[in-house]
Structures are given as C-alpha cells and as structure tokens.
Scaffold this motif. Structure first.
Motif, PDB file in Angstrom:
ATOM      1  N   VAL A  97       0.880  -1.170   0.000  1.00  0.00           N
ATOM      2  CA  VAL A  97       0.000   0.000   0.000  1.00  0.00           C
ATOM      3  C   VAL A  97       0.916   1.219   0.000  1.00  0.00           C
ATOM      4  N   SER A  98       0.845   2.003  -1.056  1.00  0.00           N
ATOM      5  CA  SER A  98       1.740   3.151  -1.186  1.00  0.00           C
ATOM      6  C   SER A  98       0.950   4.376  -1.629  1.00  0.00           C
ATOM      7  N   ASN A  99       1.653   5.484  -1.715  1.00  0.00           N
ATOM      8  CA  ASN A  99       1.067   6.739  -2.181  1.00  0.00           C
ATOM      9  C   ASN A  99      -0.182   7.108  -1.377  1.00  0.00           C
ATOM     10  N   VAL A 100      -0.140   6.839  -0.071  1.00  0.00           N
ATOM     11  CA  VAL A 100      -1.259   7.199   0.807  1.00  0.00           C
ATOM     12  C   VAL A 100      -1.073   8.657   1.193  1.00  0.00           C
ATOM     13  N   GLN A 101      -1.947   9.518   0.662  1.00  0.00           N
ATOM     14  CA  GLN A 101      -1.794  10.936   0.953  1.00  0.00           C
ATOM     15  C   GLN A 101      -3.137  11.644   0.933  1.00  0.00           C
ATOM     16  N   SER A 102      -3.175  12.725   1.664  1.00  0.00           N
ATOM     17  CA  SER A 102      -4.336  13.606   1.697  1.00  0.00           C
ATOM     18  C   SER A 102      -3.895  14.940   1.108  1.00  0.00           C
ATOM     19  N   ILE A 103      -4.586  15.394   0.081  1.00  0.00           N
ATOM     20  CA  ILE A 103      -4.195  16.603  -0.633  1.00  0.00           C
ATOM     21  C   ILE A 103      -5.268  17.664  -0.411  1.00  0.00           C
ATOM     22  N   ASP A 104      -4.859  18.818   0.129  1.00  0.00           N
ATOM     23  CA  ASP A 104      -5.767  19.929   0.375  1.00  0.00           C
ATOM     24  C   ASP A 104      -6.004  20.657  -0.939  1.00  0.00           C
ATOM     25  N   GLU A 105      -7.265  20.762  -1.342  1.00  0.00           N
ATOM     26  CA  GLU A 105      -7.603  21.431  -2.596  1.00  0.00           C
ATOM     27  C   GLU A 105      -8.043  22.875  -2.390  1.00  0.00           C
ATOM     28  N   GLY A 106      -8.088  23.326  -1.129  1.00  0.00           N
ATOM     29  CA  GLY A 106      -8.511  24.693  -0.838  1.00  0.00           C
ATOM     30  C   GLY A 106     -10.025  24.771  -0.685  1.00  0.00           C
ATOM     31  N   GLY A 107     -10.449  25.754   0.026  1.00  0.00           N
ATOM     32  CA  GLY A 107     -11.885  25.932   0.213  1.00  0.00           C
ATOM     33  C   GLY A 107     -12.500  24.884   1.115  1.00  0.00           C
ATOM     34  N   GLY A 108     -11.681  24.243   1.928  1.00  0.00           N
ATOM     35  CA  GLY A 108     -12.196  23.210   2.813  1.00  0.00           C
ATOM     36  C   GLY A 108     -12.323  21.840   2.156  1.00  0.00           C
ATOM     37  N   TYR A 109     -11.907  21.729   0.910  1.00  0.00           N
ATOM     38  CA  TYR A 109     -11.993  20.456   0.206  1.00  0.00           C
ATOM     39  C   TYR A 109     -10.646  19.754   0.223  1.00  0.00           C
ATOM     40  N   VAL A 143      -8.581   7.519  -6.117  1.00  0.00           N
ATOM     41  CA  VAL A 143      -8.614   8.908  -5.653  1.00  0.00           C
ATOM     42  C   VAL A 143     -10.052   9.184  -5.247  1.00  0.00           C
ATOM     43  N   MET A 144     -10.208   9.672  -4.015  1.00  0.00           N
ATOM     44  CA  MET A 144     -11.548   9.893  -3.485  1.00  0.00           C
ATOM     45  C   MET A 144     -11.609  11.261  -2.808  1.00  0.00           C
ATOM     46  N   ARG A 145     -12.734  11.899  -2.906  1.00  0.00           N
ATOM     47  CA  ARG A 145     -12.931  13.191  -2.255  1.00  0.00           C
ATOM     48  C   ARG A 145     -13.086  12.962  -0.765  1.00  0.00           C
ATOM     49  N   GLY A 146     -12.365  13.753   0.020  1.00  0.00           N
ATOM     50  CA  GLY A 146     -12.434  13.638   1.465  1.00  0.00           C
ATOM     51  C   GLY A 146     -13.691  14.283   2.011  1.00  0.00           C
TER      52      GLY A 146
END
Length: 148
Positions: A97-109, A143-146
């Motif tokens: 399991v790799s590339n586990v990351q949370s990416i902030d897209e701005g605006g609370g997303y 890839v999933m929206r948080g």
C-alpha cells in the motif's frame, strides 16, 4: 443380423468418434485451464481494487494532521489489508500500500489517494504470455474526495 460390410462401417464410425475425442481432449483441457487462470486473475484484480477503495474510503472519512500522518497511513494500510484478508490466497507480506496521501484542494476540500499492489501468479506458466515465469503485478490507484 447385419451384413459384414455394414458392421465394419459401423465399427469404423465408432473408432473415428473415439479418435476425434482423443484429439480434442487436450484442446478442451487447455481451454478449461485458461478459463480457470483468467477467472483467478479477474478475482484477484477485483480484490485489489476493493482493497484500494476500502483504504481510500477509510482515509476520506478520517481527517489527518501533520502530527497524526504516520498513524493515519498505518490505519489506511490496515484497512486495505483487512479487505484483502477475506481471500484464502492472500499473503499480507506481498501486499504493498503506497502513495497514501491527503491533498488539500482549498476551500475546505481535500482528496485522498491510495495505491495498492499485489503480485499475481498463474497456475500454469503459459509460454504465450510475456514474462510468463514472472508474476504480474496488479496495481490499482483510487482517488476519493475527502469528507469534511
């Protein structure tokens, strides 16, 4: 009683059916083995996809901070392993399991990414497959929206 000529012709027909069966049996057996390997491949691919989805699903509902990042990544990995553990052929040491990351897209997303890899080996080493002695690495990235 049948004449001798008719009996001989009937016997030859029976022998030809036996001969056709003997010739086609290896072909039918090969087709059956190919179907079994293909079914195993699809089952493994779906299992890897479900594991990546389960890891991304866990990551999307559990927010992460810089301090909790290692524990969060371990929990995401554990969620993927738990999903794969339902399969009797699963070996936890081979799951990556790799590339586990949370990416902030701005605006609370935010969005989360999870990549899962698992090797697949066919039952028969088919010579028409490229690299037929090597296992095929099944890889899925989700890839999933948080969720806020």
């Amino acid at each position: 009683m049948l004449p001798a000529k008719r009996q001989a012709r009937k016997f030859r027909r029976r022998a030809s059916a036996t001969m056709e069966f003997a010739v086609l049996l290896p072909l039918l057996f090969t087709i059956a083995l190919i179907c079994i390997d293909f079914g195993r491949f699809l089952h493994s691919f779906i299992a890897v996809t479900n594991a990546a989805r389960e890891g991304a699903s866990y990551a999307s509902v559990h927010p992460v901070s810089a301090a909790s990042l290692p524990a969060w990544q371990n929990a995401v990995t554990q969620a993927a392993q738990d999903e794969m553990a339902a399969n009797p052929w699963f070996d936890a040491a081979q799951l990556t399991v790799s590339n586990v990351q949370s990416i902030d897209e701005g605006g609370g997303y935010r969005r989360v990414e999870v990549e899962v890899e698992y090797p697949f080996q066919t039952l028969i080493n088919w010579p028409f497959l490229p690299g037929y002695n090597d296992p095929v690495i099944l890889r899925r990235e989700v890839v999933m929206r948080g969720i806020r």
